[in-house]
Motif scaffolding. Structure first.
Motif, PDB file in Angstrom:
ATOM      1  N   LEU A   1       0.833  -1.202   0.000  1.00 45.15           N
ATOM      2  CA  LEU A   1       0.000   0.000   0.000  1.00 45.15           C
ATOM      3  C   LEU A   1       0.868   1.253   0.000  1.00 45.15           C
ATOM      4  N   GLY A   2       0.339   2.294  -0.613  1.00 42.09           N
ATOM      5  CA  GLY A   2       1.059   3.566  -0.654  1.00 42.09           C
ATOM      6  C   GLY A   2       0.147   4.673  -1.098  1.00 42.09           C
ATOM      7  N   GLU A   3       0.722   5.763  -1.565  1.00 44.31           N
ATOM      8  CA  GLU A   3      -0.040   6.945  -1.923  1.00 44.31           C
ATOM      9  C   GLU A   3      -1.126   6.657  -2.950  1.00 44.31           C
ATOM     10  N   ALA A   4      -0.840   5.778  -3.909  1.00 47.30           N
ATOM     11  CA  ALA A   4      -1.811   5.505  -4.971  1.00 47.30           C
ATOM     12  C   ALA A   4      -3.088   4.865  -4.438  1.00 47.30           C
ATOM     13  N   GLN A   5      -2.969   4.047  -3.371  1.00 44.31           N
ATOM     14  CA  GLN A   5      -4.140   3.364  -2.807  1.00 44.31           C
ATOM     15  C   GLN A   5      -4.814   4.158  -1.697  1.00 44.31           C
ATOM     16  N   ASN A   6      -4.102   5.076  -1.082  1.00 42.97           N
ATOM     17  CA  ASN A   6      -4.664   5.811   0.049  1.00 42.97           C
ATOM     18  C   ASN A   6      -5.942   6.547  -0.338  1.00 42.97           C
ATOM     19  N   GLY A   7      -6.934   6.455   0.529  1.00 42.40           N
ATOM     20  CA  GLY A   7      -8.185   7.158   0.315  1.00 42.40           C
ATOM     21  C   GLY A   7      -9.063   6.589  -0.775  1.00 42.40           C
ATOM     22  N   THR A   8      -8.894   5.302  -1.112  1.00 45.70           N
ATOM     23  CA  THR A   8      -9.640   4.716  -2.235  1.00 45.70           C
ATOM     24  C   THR A   8     -10.647   3.650  -1.823  1.00 45.70           C
ATOM     25  N   VAL A   9     -10.718   3.295  -0.554  1.00 43.43           N
ATOM     26  CA  VAL A   9     -11.501   2.133  -0.119  1.00 43.43           C
ATOM     27  C   VAL A   9     -12.684   2.565   0.744  1.00 43.43           C
ATOM     28  N   ASP A  10     -13.853   1.991   0.448  1.00 43.80           N
ATOM     29  CA  ASP A  10     -15.070   2.310   1.206  1.00 43.80           C
ATOM     30  C   ASP A  10     -15.139   1.586   2.545  1.00 43.80           C
ATOM     31  N   ARG A  11     -14.764   0.314   2.549  1.00 46.17           N
ATOM     32  CA  ARG A  11     -14.837  -0.498   3.765  1.00 46.17           C
ATOM     33  C   ARG A  11     -13.595  -1.397   3.856  1.00 46.17           C
ATOM     34  N   VAL A  12     -13.068  -1.504   5.066  1.00 42.27           N
ATOM     35  CA  VAL A  12     -12.113  -2.564   5.389  1.00 42.27           C
ATOM     36  C   VAL A  12     -12.784  -3.458   6.410  1.00 42.27           C
ATOM     37  N   LEU A  13     -12.725  -4.764   6.193  1.00 39.64           N
ATOM     38  CA  LEU A  13     -13.381  -5.728   7.066  1.00 39.64           C
ATOM     39  C   LEU A  13     -12.342  -6.678   7.640  1.00 39.64           C
ATOM     40  N   ILE A  14     -12.396  -6.858   8.955  1.00 42.10           N
ATOM     41  CA  ILE A  14     -11.477  -7.783   9.639  1.00 42.10           C
ATOM     42  C   ILE A  14     -12.325  -8.827  10.350  1.00 42.10           C
ATOM     43  N   PHE A  15     -12.317 -10.033   9.821  1.00 40.53           N
ATOM     44  CA  PHE A  15     -13.116 -11.115  10.380  1.00 40.53           C
ATOM     45  C   PHE A  15     -12.237 -12.042  11.230  1.00 40.53           C
ATOM     46  N   ARG A  16     -12.381 -11.957  12.556  1.00 37.70           N
ATOM     47  CA  ARG A  16     -11.763 -12.878  13.499  1.00 37.70           C
ATOM     48  C   ARG A  16     -10.235 -12.952  13.346  1.00 37.70           C
ATOM     49  N   GLU A  17      -9.618 -11.809  13.182  1.00 34.30           N
ATOM     50  CA  GLU A  17      -8.155 -11.768  13.048  1.00 34.30           C
ATOM     51  C   GLU A  17      -7.494 -10.768  13.986  1.00 34.30           C
ATOM     52  N   MET A  18      -8.257 -10.036  14.773  1.00 33.78           N
ATOM     53  CA  MET A  18      -7.646  -9.058  15.667  1.00 33.78           C
ATOM     54  C   MET A  18      -6.752  -9.712  16.701  1.00 33.78           C
ATOM     55  N   HIS A  19      -7.124 -10.926  17.141  1.00 26.79           N
ATOM     56  CA  HIS A  19      -6.292 -11.616  18.127  1.00 26.79           C
ATOM     57  C   HIS A  19      -4.928 -11.974  17.553  1.00 26.79           C
ATOM     58  N   ASN A  20      -4.905 -12.340  16.256  1.00 29.17           N
ATOM     59  CA  ASN A  20      -3.616 -12.655  15.638  1.00 29.17           C
ATOM     60  C   ASN A  20      -2.742 -11.406  15.541  1.00 29.17           C
ATOM     61  N   LEU A  21      -3.332 -10.304  15.104  1.00 31.74           N
ATOM     62  CA  LEU A  21      -2.560  -9.071  15.011  1.00 31.74           C
ATOM     63  C   LEU A  21      -2.037  -8.638  16.370  1.00 31.74           C
ATOM     64  N   LYS A  22      -2.833  -8.883  17.410  1.00 32.30           N
ATOM     65  CA  LYS A  22      -2.393  -8.499  18.750  1.00 32.30           C
ATOM     66  C   LYS A  22      -1.228  -9.366  19.216  1.00 32.30           C
ATOM     67  N   ARG A  23      -1.351 -10.671  19.067  1.00 34.91           N
ATOM     68  CA  ARG A  23      -0.275 -11.539  19.567  1.00 34.91           C
ATOM     69  C   ARG A  23       0.980 -11.448  18.707  1.00 34.91           C
ATOM     70  N   TRP A  24       0.832 -11.004  17.465  1.00 31.48           N
ATOM     71  CA  TRP A  24       1.987 -10.837  16.585  1.00 31.48           C
ATOM     72  C   TRP A  24       2.676  -9.482  16.771  1.00 31.48           C
ATOM     73  N   GLY A  25       2.045  -8.575  17.507  1.00 32.38           N
ATOM     74  CA  GLY A  25       2.647  -7.278  17.761  1.00 32.38           C
ATOM     75  C   GLY A  25       2.531  -6.283  16.615  1.00 32.38           C
ATOM     76  N   SER A  26       1.627  -6.537  15.663  1.00 32.39           N
ATOM     77  CA  SER A  26       1.544  -5.675  14.479  1.00 32.39           C
ATOM     78  C   SER A  26       0.225  -4.922  14.373  1.00 32.39           C
ATOM     79  N   VAL A  27      -0.620  -5.027  15.374  1.00 32.41           N
ATOM     80  CA  VAL A  27      -1.971  -4.491  15.248  1.00 32.41           C
ATOM     81  C   VAL A  27      -1.987  -2.979  15.046  1.00 32.41           C
ATOM     82  N   GLY A  28      -1.165  -2.245  15.773  1.00 35.71           N
ATOM     83  CA  GLY A  28      -1.166  -0.796  15.643  1.00 35.71           C
ATOM     84  C   GLY A  28      -0.732  -0.326  14.267  1.00 35.71           C
ATOM     85  N   ALA A  29       0.344  -0.904  13.761  1.00 36.58           N
ATOM     86  CA  ALA A  29       0.846  -0.507  12.442  1.00 36.58           C
ATOM     87  C   ALA A  29      -0.149  -0.847  11.335  1.00 36.58           C
ATOM     88  N   GLU A  30      -0.808  -2.004  11.460  1.00 37.46           N
ATOM     89  CA  GLU A  30      -1.796  -2.382  10.439  1.00 37.46           C
ATOM     90  C   GLU A  30      -3.014  -1.462  10.494  1.00 37.46           C
TER      91      GLU A  30
END
Length: 287
Positions: free
Chosen positions: A149-178
């Motif tokens: 992702l970068g400038e070309a994609q920024n501001g182009t999406v109506d919805r982002v959906l996260i289905f049952r993956e927040m726990h993985n992002l949390k335990r992996w330490g990447s949730v904030g950056a994502e």
């Protein structure tokens, strides 16, 4: 004097009538859109490529969930960590040819957990290999890592959906950056929808680190809001009050995994409970 009053009353009545007509026309347009979306959803759920997926509709409630997130045909939607494509096979036909589907996977470089890094590094390749076998028809499909992702994609999406993956992002330490990358990706009026296994509000801290799959709803809301979002609404679309949400083996103790179910009786007991209790949250991007 009476004539003046009568003429004024007529003058006032005209714009009110016009407003009523405009309101009626707007209601008719909205009803037409809602009907079209309903028909598109029913067609998507009935597709032959979902033959093996349908057994989980009773737990995942795809029609109700996407309605809660106000996802409409023609939108651009990023599905975070689409994995085996369960929601891909709903969203691609539902969004239609005028829409756009992005299978958005996590950036392995952001992950501190070695197991998570190894797992996530395969996701883009797995999607590329598997998705041609899903007989997809509808929205154009893109397969990206958030690293792409970068400038070309920024501001182009109506919805982002996260289905049952927040726990993985949390335990992996990447949730904030994502979450920061998701924030940039969304349009100014874009929204983030989250479905996540829900721990009890008083669950101990060591149970909600991500490794059990369950997170406390208040923690998820606070975390997401700290990265530039505001909660629009929280719903019970995917709630399951039968789930005690305190399994030693985590969420995988329930169907379809049945971790730790050592005999048929225990398996039957867990089958009667069903899949996990889940929070359903909708957030709006803040400036």
């Amino acid at each position: 004097m009476r004539f003046t009053f009568f003429a004024a009353a007529i003058a006032l009545a005209v714009p009110v009538s016009a407003q009523a007509q405009d309101h009626s026309a707007h209601q008719g347009h909205v009803a037409h859109q809602d009907h079209a979306a309903h028909m598109a959803m029913q067609a998507a759920l009935a597709q032959e490529n979902r033959a093996e997926d349908k057994a989980r509709d009773q737990y995942r409630h795809p029609a109700e969930t996407l309605a809660f997130f106000d996802v409409k045909p023609g939108m651009t939607v990023a599905d975070f960590m689409p994995s085996s494509g369960w929601y891909t096979r709903v969203l691609v036909p539902y969004l239609g040819a005028e829409g756009r589907y992005i299978g958005l996977n996590p950036d392995p470089a952001l992950i501190s957990d070695e197991g998570g890094k190894a797992y996530s590094s395969k996701l883009v390749g797995n999607f590329a290999a598997q998705s041609p076998t899903w007989a997809l028809s509808g929205a154009p499909v893109e397969n990206l890592s958030s690293a792409d992702l970068g400038e070309a994609q920024n501001g182009t999406v109506d919805r982002v959906l996260i289905f049952r993956e927040m726990h993985n992002l949390k335990r992996w330490g990447s949730v904030g950056a994502e979450l920061d990358r998701i924030h940039a990706l969304l349009k100014d009026d874009g929204m983030l929808g989250i479905v996540q296994h829900r721990a009890k509000a008083d669950a101990p801290d060591d149970y909600v680190t991500g490794g059990k799959g369950y997170l406390r709803q208040a923690d998820v809301v606070a975390l997401v809001e700290s990265h530039g979002f505001e909660l629009v609404k929280a719903g019970e679309v995917n709630a399951n009050p039968k789930d005690p949400a305190d399994w030693e083996g985590g969420v995988w103790s329930l169907p379809p995994s049945y971790r730790g179910a050592d005999d048929d009786a225990e398996r039957a007991r867990r089958a009667a409970i069903g899949e996990s209790d889940r929070m359903t949250l909708l957030f709006r991007k803040k400036g």
